[in-house]
Design a protein around this motif. Structure first.
Motif, PDB file in Angstrom:
ATOM      1  N   ASN A  87       0.899  -1.121  -0.040  1.00  0.00           N
ATOM      2  CA  ASN A  87       0.144  -0.015  -0.222  1.00  0.00           C
ATOM      3  C   ASN A  87       0.602   1.250  -0.203  1.00  0.00           C
ATOM      4  O   ASN A  87       0.269   2.191  -0.079  1.00  0.00           O
ATOM      5  N   THR A  88       2.062   1.316   0.188  1.00  0.00           N
ATOM      6  CA  THR A  88       3.172   2.270   0.288  1.00  0.00           C
ATOM      7  C   THR A  88       3.900   2.384  -1.009  1.00  0.00           C
ATOM      8  O   THR A  88       4.692   3.403  -1.285  1.00  0.00           O
ATOM      9  N   ILE A  89       3.830   1.337  -1.882  1.00  0.00           N
ATOM     10  CA  ILE A  89       4.363   1.596  -3.465  1.00  0.00           C
ATOM     11  C   ILE A  89       3.615   1.460  -4.623  1.00  0.00           C
ATOM     12  O   ILE A  89       2.368   0.914  -4.302  1.00  0.00           O
ATOM     13  N   HIS A  90       4.032   1.270  -5.716  1.00  0.00           N
ATOM     14  CA  HIS A  90       3.398   0.939  -6.953  1.00  0.00           C
ATOM     15  C   HIS A  90       3.576  -0.062  -7.403  1.00  0.00           C
ATOM     16  O   HIS A  90       4.863  -0.271  -7.928  1.00  0.00           O
ATOM     17  N   THR A  91       2.771  -0.942  -7.750  1.00  0.00           N
ATOM     18  CA  THR A  91       2.969  -2.232  -8.352  1.00  0.00           C
ATOM     19  C   THR A  91       2.509  -2.160  -9.930  1.00  0.00           C
ATOM     20  O   THR A  91       1.162  -1.901 -10.015  1.00  0.00           O
TER      21      THR A  91
END
Length: 489
Positions: free
Chosen positions: A14-18
């Motif tokens: 939820n803290t990065i972009h996948t």
């Protein structure tokens, strides 16, 4: 160096972009795994063709974005983590090359040699999460291990985590003092070894009760019914019908944890057996079948002993009172039979309604049912009067109240053995005669099915069985009610 050299980590997605490349069946599997473990994950899916099921899944998550076009290297510029779910080798190699230039970690479906990291099989019990890796050698083994852990780690483990956290937050002092206090709290686990010895001796209680009860039953049959000896040398054809029925009903009960009583009673009433005799036949057959099934669940570790103790006495009291009342009305069987058929009709409708809710997940149960003793009393009484309902009432209520289905099933089964024993002895004491060919068929048929049913309880389509049982019970019950009305007319 040999062996698995992977370093396990848990990532806050939820803290990065996948970035997920590919939206076919494999892409759906990857996205489902990501969102199951991290519902707030920010995911962009890029693919020429997007599976409708993936589109439907994505609609439930605000942070999932779908882009229907071919992959472009520029798509990696805003990504922190990449998952490739394509079967295009050239495209996979391009993604790996472009990702290396940007120092991005990439996972490729079924391409371990291209991966920087692997997606392991995940076991989740509330806040507890266990990741399993086979170093890319065998995802199948990882999935099997996941199934084993899921089946054997109790749901209550999450409650333990919450309680340990609450305890930790209340502790003061240095590290040594906190460790000392935690040791005192967890010392209770050592005491459980002595309790295990008591549980091991429980098997002797079950088998001794089975032998004792059948000794009483056979003796009672021999003295109370002179025709009983004749059945030994020349069995009534009804015996074989009830033998087959008992086997089938016990298999159904083993698969869904309920319905043996209601199906057996409906069948008995349809075959002309009076309500009290029908209920006695059901409970006599359940002594052995539930004793064996309870023993199997005990061996599999499926029994919640605290729940067992709470249910046992109230359930027995309710069953004995119900058996006494129904036996006292045996002379009025012509009138009680349609009432019992009405009861089984209602239970048939309940089974049908549950069949279409069996796959629905209750995300936020209001809480575990509290008045378990009253539930046991009511379930035992209704079960004796109607010839069934213990599983439908007690098991359904426990599961609906948020209790673990596997432990609830095992506990209800082993408790049912003692309830069936006491209600059967009450029926035998009160009734002067019975349809022994029906009783014998149910006893032997259900006993033959019990060991098999306990093993296949998780391998049969529950919904299909419940629909079939519900329809059968409703039709048979309606038949008995209609016949009664026609006789009055």
């Amino acid at each position: 160096m040999e062996g698995n050299q992977l370093f396990p980590v848990f990532i806050k997605l939820n803290t990065i972009h996948t970035l997920l490349i590919g939206a076919g069946p494999v892409g759906l599997e990857k996205l489902s795994a990501i969102l199951t473990n991290s519902p707030e994950a920010s995911v962009t899916v890029i693919a020429l063709d997007i599976l409708p099921e993936l589109e439907e899944l994505a609609r439930g998550y605000e942070k999932v974005k779908l882009i229907q076009r071919a992959f472009s290297p520029a798509d990696l510029d805003d990504a922190d983590l990449v998952v490739a779910a394509t079967n295009n080798d050239a495209l996979n190699q391009q993604i790996r090359t472009e990702a290396d230039q940007r120092n991005l970690l990439v996972n490729f479906a079924d391409k371990p040699e291209l991966c920087n990291f692997y997606l392991g099989s995940i076991v989740k019990k509330g806040d507890l999460k266990i990741a399993i890796s086979t170093n890319g050698k065998s995802p199948t083994i990882a999935k099997r291990l996941k199934e084993v852990l899921n089946d054997n780690l109790p749901e209550e483990l999450n409650d333990t985590l919450q309680q340990m956290q609450a305890l930790r937050n209340t502790l003061n002092g240095n590290f040594s003092a906190k460790v000392k206090k935690l040791n005192e709290v967890t010392a209770i686990l050592v005491k459980e070894k002595s309790e295990d010895k008591v549980k091991k001796n429980f098997k002797w209680l079950i088998w001794t009760s089975i032998v004792f009860s059948f000794g009483i039953v056979i003796t009672a049959f021999w003295h109370k019914e002179p025709e009983f000896q004749a059945y030994i040398s020349q069995l009534n054809p009804m015996f074989y019908w009830f033998l087959i029925g008992g086997f089938i009903f016990a298999m159904i009960d083993g698969a869904i944890g309920m319905s043996y009583g209601v199906t057996s009673t409906s069948f008995s009433l349809a075959m002309g057996v009076p309500p009290a005799s029908a209920s006695m036949g059901v409970h006599l057959s359940e002594i052995l079948s539930n004793g064996i099934a309870g023993w199997m669940h005990y061996r599999f570790g499926n029994v919640n002993w605290k729940l067992f103790r709470i249910l046992l006495i109230p359930g027995i009291v309710g069953a004995v009172v119900g058996a006494y009342l129904l036996s006292s009305l045996e002379h009025y069987a012509h009138y009680t039979k349609p009432l019992v058929s009405l009861y089984t009709l209602i239970l048939g409708g309940v089974i049908l309604s549950k069949a279409f809710k069996v796959n629905r997940k209750h995300k936020d149960p209001k809480g575990k049912i509290k008045k378990i003793s009253l539930l046991g009393l009511f379930g035992g009484f209704i079960d004796a009067v109607g010839g069934g309902g213990w599983g439908s009432i007690v098991l359904s209520s426990l599961i609906a109240g948020g209790r673990n289905p596997r432990f609830s099933l095992g506990t209800v089964k082993i408790t049912r053995f003692f309830i069936a024993l006491m209600s059967s002895l009450t029926f035998i004491t009160m009734l002067n005669g019975a349809h022994w060919e029906a009783v014998g068929g149910l006893v032997i048929g259900s006993a033959l099915a019990s060991p098999i049913a306990a093993r296949v309880s998780n391998k049969i389509s529950v919904k299909t069985i419940m629909v079939s049982v519900g329809v059968l019970v409703v039709l048979v019950s309606l038949r008995s009610i209609v016949n009664f009305i026609l006789k009055l007319v």
